[in-house]
Design a protein around this motif. Structure first.
Motif, PDB file in Angstrom:
ATOM      1  N   LEU A 125       2.473   9.388   4.806  1.00 32.28           N
ATOM      2  CA  LEU A 125       2.754   8.442   3.531  1.00 32.28           C
ATOM      3  C   LEU A 125       2.396   6.906   3.855  1.00 32.28           C
ATOM      4  O   LEU A 125       1.924   6.799   5.082  1.00 32.28           O
ATOM      5  CB  LEU A 125       4.284   8.424   3.196  1.00 32.28           C
ATOM      6  N   ALA A 126       2.516   6.242   3.062  1.00 34.07           N
ATOM      7  CA  ALA A 126       1.999   4.781   3.232  1.00 34.07           C
ATOM      8  C   ALA A 126       2.911   3.944   3.072  1.00 34.07           C
ATOM      9  O   ALA A 126       3.950   4.362   2.022  1.00 34.07           O
ATOM     10  CB  ALA A 126       0.783   4.385   2.015  1.00 34.07           C
ATOM     11  N   TYR A 127       3.207   2.961   3.523  1.00 28.45           N
ATOM     12  CA  TYR A 127       4.381   1.931   3.708  1.00 28.45           C
ATOM     13  C   TYR A 127       3.808   0.541   3.373  1.00 28.45           C
ATOM     14  O   TYR A 127       2.959  -0.041   3.846  1.00 28.45           O
ATOM     15  CB  TYR A 127       5.268   1.827   4.736  1.00 28.45           C
ATOM     16  N   PHE A 128       4.292   0.083   1.932  1.00 29.85           N
ATOM     17  CA  PHE A 128       3.779  -1.284   1.489  1.00 29.85           C
ATOM     18  C   PHE A 128       4.928  -2.157   1.724  1.00 29.85           C
ATOM     19  O   PHE A 128       6.217  -1.707   1.436  1.00 29.85           O
ATOM     20  CB  PHE A 128       3.276  -1.122  -0.033  1.00 29.85           C
ATOM     21  N   ALA A 129       4.546  -3.339   2.202  1.00 30.35           N
ATOM     22  CA  ALA A 129       5.561  -4.346   2.510  1.00 30.35           C
ATOM     23  C   ALA A 129       5.014  -5.930   2.114  1.00 30.35           C
ATOM     24  O   ALA A 129       3.948  -6.134   2.356  1.00 30.35           O
ATOM     25  CB  ALA A 129       6.010  -4.391   3.847  1.00 30.35           C
ATOM     26  N   ALA A 130       6.084  -6.822   1.560  1.00 25.97           N
ATOM     27  CA  ALA A 130       5.750  -7.970   1.236  1.00 25.97           C
ATOM     28  C   ALA A 130       6.911  -8.652   2.088  1.00 25.97           C
ATOM     29  O   ALA A 130       8.058  -8.690   1.904  1.00 25.97           O
ATOM     30  CB  ALA A 130       5.975  -8.486  -0.047  1.00 25.97           C
ATOM     31  N   TYR A 131       6.166  -9.620   3.039  1.00 25.71           N
ATOM     32  CA  TYR A 131       6.999 -10.270   4.025  1.00 25.71           C
ATOM     33  C   TYR A 131       7.246 -11.810   3.568  1.00 25.71           C
ATOM     34  O   TYR A 131       6.216 -12.396   3.194  1.00 25.71           O
ATOM     35  CB  TYR A 131       6.668 -10.371   5.280  1.00 25.71           C
ATOM     36  N   ASP A 132       8.442 -12.283   3.218  1.00 26.28           N
ATOM     37  CA  ASP A 132       8.614 -13.632   2.911  1.00 26.28           C
ATOM     38  C   ASP A 132       8.494 -14.586   4.368  1.00 26.28           C
ATOM     39  O   ASP A 132       9.499 -14.412   4.884  1.00 26.28           O
ATOM     40  CB  ASP A 132       9.972 -13.956   2.144  1.00 26.28           C
ATOM     41  N   VAL A 133       7.433 -15.299   4.325  1.00 23.23           N
ATOM     42  CA  VAL A 133       7.291 -16.057   5.717  1.00 23.23           C
ATOM     43  C   VAL A 133       8.342 -16.842   6.033  1.00 23.23           C
ATOM     44  O   VAL A 133       8.673 -17.022   7.253  1.00 23.23           O
ATOM     45  CB  VAL A 133       5.841 -16.959   5.422  1.00 23.23           C
ATOM     46  N   HIS A 134       8.966 -17.736   5.134  1.00 21.17           N
ATOM     47  CA  HIS A 134       9.848 -18.716   5.508  1.00 21.17           C
ATOM     48  C   HIS A 134      11.051 -18.382   5.401  1.00 21.17           C
ATOM     49  O   HIS A 134      12.286 -19.134   5.904  1.00 21.17           O
ATOM     50  CB  HIS A 134       9.642 -19.951   4.584  1.00 21.17           C
ATOM     51  N   ARG A 135      11.510 -17.160   4.600  1.00 18.59           N
ATOM     52  CA  ARG A 135      13.042 -16.647   4.718  1.00 18.59           C
ATOM     53  C   ARG A 135      13.168 -15.402   5.225  1.00 18.59           C
ATOM     54  O   ARG A 135      14.259 -14.914   5.534  1.00 18.59           O
ATOM     55  CB  ARG A 135      13.077 -16.029   3.245  1.00 18.59           C
ATOM     56  N   ASP A 183      10.629  12.862   3.805  1.00 21.51           N
ATOM     57  CA  ASP A 183      11.680  12.313   3.390  1.00 21.51           C
ATOM     58  C   ASP A 183      12.434  11.483   4.500  1.00 21.51           C
ATOM     59  O   ASP A 183      13.081  10.417   4.167  1.00 21.51           O
ATOM     60  CB  ASP A 183      12.781  13.083   2.550  1.00 21.51           C
ATOM     61  N   ALA A 184      12.468  12.328   5.516  1.00 20.19           N
ATOM     62  CA  ALA A 184      13.021  11.588   6.732  1.00 20.19           C
ATOM     63  C   ALA A 184      12.234  10.437   7.220  1.00 20.19           C
ATOM     64  O   ALA A 184      13.111   9.192   7.654  1.00 20.19           O
ATOM     65  CB  ALA A 184      13.286  12.662   7.734  1.00 20.19           C
ATOM     66  N   VAL A 185      11.053  10.175   7.138  1.00 19.67           N
ATOM     67  CA  VAL A 185      10.130   9.209   7.427  1.00 19.67           C
ATOM     68  C   VAL A 185      10.469   8.099   6.633  1.00 19.67           C
ATOM     69  O   VAL A 185      10.766   6.960   6.707  1.00 19.67           O
ATOM     70  CB  VAL A 185       8.820   9.408   7.468  1.00 19.67           C
ATOM     71  N   ALA A 186      10.466   8.499   5.267  1.00 17.02           N
ATOM     72  CA  ALA A 186      10.773   7.347   4.250  1.00 17.02           C
ATOM     73  C   ALA A 186      12.252   6.762   4.474  1.00 17.02           C
ATOM     74  O   ALA A 186      12.233   5.562   4.309  1.00 17.02           O
ATOM     75  CB  ALA A 186      10.433   7.924   2.626  1.00 17.02           C
ATOM     76  N   GLY A 187      13.156   7.451   4.768  1.00 17.52           N
ATOM     77  CA  GLY A 187      14.606   7.051   4.940  1.00 17.52           C
ATOM     78  C   GLY A 187      14.458   6.396   6.186  1.00 17.52           C
ATOM     79  O   GLY A 187      15.184   5.287   5.964  1.00 17.52           O
ATOM     80  N   ARG A 188      13.761   6.671   7.170  1.00 19.54           N
ATOM     81  CA  ARG A 188      13.918   5.711   8.363  1.00 19.54           C
ATOM     82  C   ARG A 188      13.360   4.360   8.161  1.00 19.54           C
ATOM     83  O   ARG A 188      13.778   3.287   8.387  1.00 19.54           O
ATOM     84  CB  ARG A 188      13.062   6.436   9.379  1.00 19.54           C
ATOM     85  N   GLY A 235       9.713  -3.866   0.790  1.00 20.54           N
ATOM     86  CA  GLY A 235       8.833  -2.576   0.686  1.00 20.54           C
ATOM     87  C   GLY A 235       9.073  -1.426   0.109  1.00 20.54           C
ATOM     88  O   GLY A 235      10.332  -1.375  -0.526  1.00 20.54           O
ATOM     89  N   ARG A 236       8.138  -0.553  -0.109  1.00 23.03           N
ATOM     90  CA  ARG A 236       8.362   0.492  -0.563  1.00 23.03           C
ATOM     91  C   ARG A 236       7.409   1.587   0.104  1.00 23.03           C
ATOM     92  O   ARG A 236       6.499   1.614   0.709  1.00 23.03           O
ATOM     93  CB  ARG A 236       8.074   0.673  -2.182  1.00 23.03           C
ATOM     94  N   CYS A 237       7.751   3.047  -0.109  1.00 20.94           N
ATOM     95  CA  CYS A 237       6.805   4.066   0.264  1.00 20.94           C
ATOM     96  C   CYS A 237       6.209   4.767  -0.959  1.00 20.94           C
ATOM     97  O   CYS A 237       6.653   4.854  -1.912  1.00 20.94           O
ATOM     98  CB  CYS A 237       7.962   5.233   1.175  1.00 20.94           C
ATOM     99  N   GLU A 238       4.901   4.995  -0.554  1.00 25.99           N
ATOM    100  CA  GLU A 238       3.980   5.608  -1.609  1.00 25.99           C
ATOM    101  C   GLU A 238       3.293   6.745  -0.808  1.00 25.99           C
ATOM    102  O   GLU A 238       3.224   6.768   0.419  1.00 25.99           O
ATOM    103  CB  GLU A 238       3.170   4.652  -2.073  1.00 25.99           C
ATOM    104  N   PRO A 239       2.913   7.754  -1.606  1.00 26.95           N
ATOM    105  CA  PRO A 239       2.002   8.832  -1.290  1.00 26.95           C
ATOM    106  C   PRO A 239       0.771   8.462  -0.646  1.00 26.95           C
ATOM    107  O   PRO A 239       0.461   9.230   0.384  1.00 26.95           O
ATOM    108  CB  PRO A 239       1.896   9.749  -2.504  1.00 26.95           C
ATOM    109  N   THR A 240       0.211   7.446  -1.108  1.00 23.44           N
ATOM    110  CA  THR A 240      -1.107   7.039  -0.730  1.00 23.44           C
ATOM    111  C   THR A 240      -1.279   5.601  -0.985  1.00 23.44           C
ATOM    112  O   THR A 240      -0.445   5.034  -1.631  1.00 23.44           O
ATOM    113  CB  THR A 240      -2.195   8.016  -1.197  1.00 23.44           C
ATOM    114  N   THR A 241      -2.353   5.079  -0.363  1.00 21.83           N
ATOM    115  CA  THR A 241      -2.782   3.742  -0.763  1.00 21.83           C
ATOM    116  C   THR A 241      -3.546   3.652  -1.869  1.00 21.83           C
ATOM    117  O   THR A 241      -3.940   4.890  -2.500  1.00 21.83           O
ATOM    118  CB  THR A 241      -3.608   3.145   0.534  1.00 21.83           C
TER     119      THR A 241
END
Length: 396
Positions: free
Chosen positions: A240-250, A347-352, A255-261
């Protein structure tokens, strides 16, 4: 005829040393501390005990017997203390073994180690110490030298020619400009003006190919003198693919998990972020991204800005993902949550992944980012010195 021999027992009085040890209160206290230390060289402990015993009136012979050392050793340190005090108990500098190899030979071997083997006509990809020793002999630099001696010479200058590190030459014609914009945002500056409290900087990307690998045998926990053991064989359960947006100053991750990019999954991350506070009502939200297919070029920036007018996509130069702070978070995620891996299904990967994200957000602090415009200019100048004829971006 009987003869009897009478042997008279003589009292042999040991010769008194001309060096009489007399200690002040401070000296005795310091020597007693030295004599009791267990984390210092034993020879120094013995020297302190010799001086203390001499100060108590013991003879050299008596001290030698009790401490199981030579009488000459006792004489030396008694004299050293009387002449130089406690400082005299330290080893004096020694000249060492005479030099076998001239300094010019050592310098020539080091210079050879700093050359690529292929450029010297040697069919090697990189040097090793035995190869350098052999080349030094063949070139007449030395008559004979061991590999361990060469290794010692190189260690003195922190040279390790048997190691290598990969890098990518900056080929983006606007490298300096694009990199400087991202570095300014990390410093809360945009187009020369400071950001206000209602401006936010997000570093976003995807981590593709996160595998669900199920180990054939269950992993064993660590024990006394035994590390955690993980079965080498596994069965694949998909990715699966994990998408994430990281707030640099906070220091906050969404993030969210998706089947693909792809464009659609990244757009769903944008929707997830931009519909939550404080980003939904923010004055400006800057998205620092690399040049991945999910958010490449001006079209991706236009899509984002059309959907959310307060969102602005800022692209990094090509091959400059090391300037994207979310990559640091991905590294932490990989080391702490995914290595070693043993998941029965996706599902276990996404949960982790999502559980670690919540765990991280509870205690995270902003990264101590120190690379700035000055460092960027120095990097570009260094690259220019290495490749004077290659095109490179001008310093910012």
């Amino acid at each position: 005829m009987t003869c009897s021999i009478v042997v008279e027992e003589l009292d042999i009085v040991p010769m008194r040393s001309p060096f009489v040890v007399s200690l002040t209160v401070e000296q005795r206290s310091e020597l007693e501390n030295l004599s009791r230390r267990v984390r210092m060289p034993y020879r120094e402990v013995v020297r302190a005990r010799i001086v203390l015993a001499a100060a108590d009136g013991e003879s050299n012979a008596s001290i030698a017997r009790r401490l199981m050392v030579c009488v000459d050793t006792v004489r030396v340190w008694r004299k050293r203390f009387c002449v130089h005090g406690i400082g005299g108990l330290v080893d004096q500098p020694r000249s060492g073994r005479p030099r076998i190899f001239p300094a010019t030979a050592v310098a020539e071997v080091k210079a050879l180690a700093c050359e690529l083997p292929a450029r010297t006509g040697v069919p090697l990809a990189r040097w090793s110490c035995p190869e350098l020793a052999e080349q030094a002999r063949l070139r007449g630099i030395v008559e004979q030298v061991s590999a361990s001696t060469v290794r010692r010479w190189l260690t003195a200058d922190a040279l390790k020619p048997w190691q290598h590190r990969s890098w990518i030459f900056p080929r983006d014609p606007y490298f300096a400009l694009k990199a400087a914009r991202a570095l300014d945002l990390y410093a809360r500056v945009w187009e020369g003006e400071p950001l206000d409290e209602n401006d936010f900087v997000l570093s976003a990307d995807e981590k593709p190919g996160v595998q669900a690998r199920r180990r054939i045998r269950a992993s064993l926990p660590p024990g006394p003198q035994q590390p955690m053991r993980v079965e080498a064989e596994y069965a694949r359960g998909g990715t699966l693919a994990y998408f994430a947006a990281y707030d640099v100053h906070r220091a906050h991750v969404i993030g969210r998990c998706e089947p693909t990019t792809g464009i659609a999954p990244f757009s769903r991350l944008v929707n997830q972020v931009m519909t939550t506070e404080p980003y939904a009502s923010a004055r400006r939200v800057f998205w620092v991204v690399d040049n991945g297919a999910s958010h490449r070029n001006w079209a991706a920036a236009a899509r984002m800005n059309d959907a959310y007018p307060n969102a602005h996509m800022v692209h990094l130069p090509v091959h400059a993902s090391w300037l994207n702070q979310v990559e640091i978070y991905f590294s932490v995620l990989q080391r702490k949550a995914l290595t070693p891996d043993d998941f029965p299904n996706l599902d276990a990967v996404a949960g982790r992944l999502m559980a670690f994200q919540d765990h991280y957000n509870r205690t995270a602090q902003p990264f101590d980012w120190t690379f700035n415009r000055t460092d960027l200019n120095q990097l570009l100048a260094r690259i220019s010195r290495h490749e004077p004829d290659a095109p490179h971006p001008a310093p910012a």
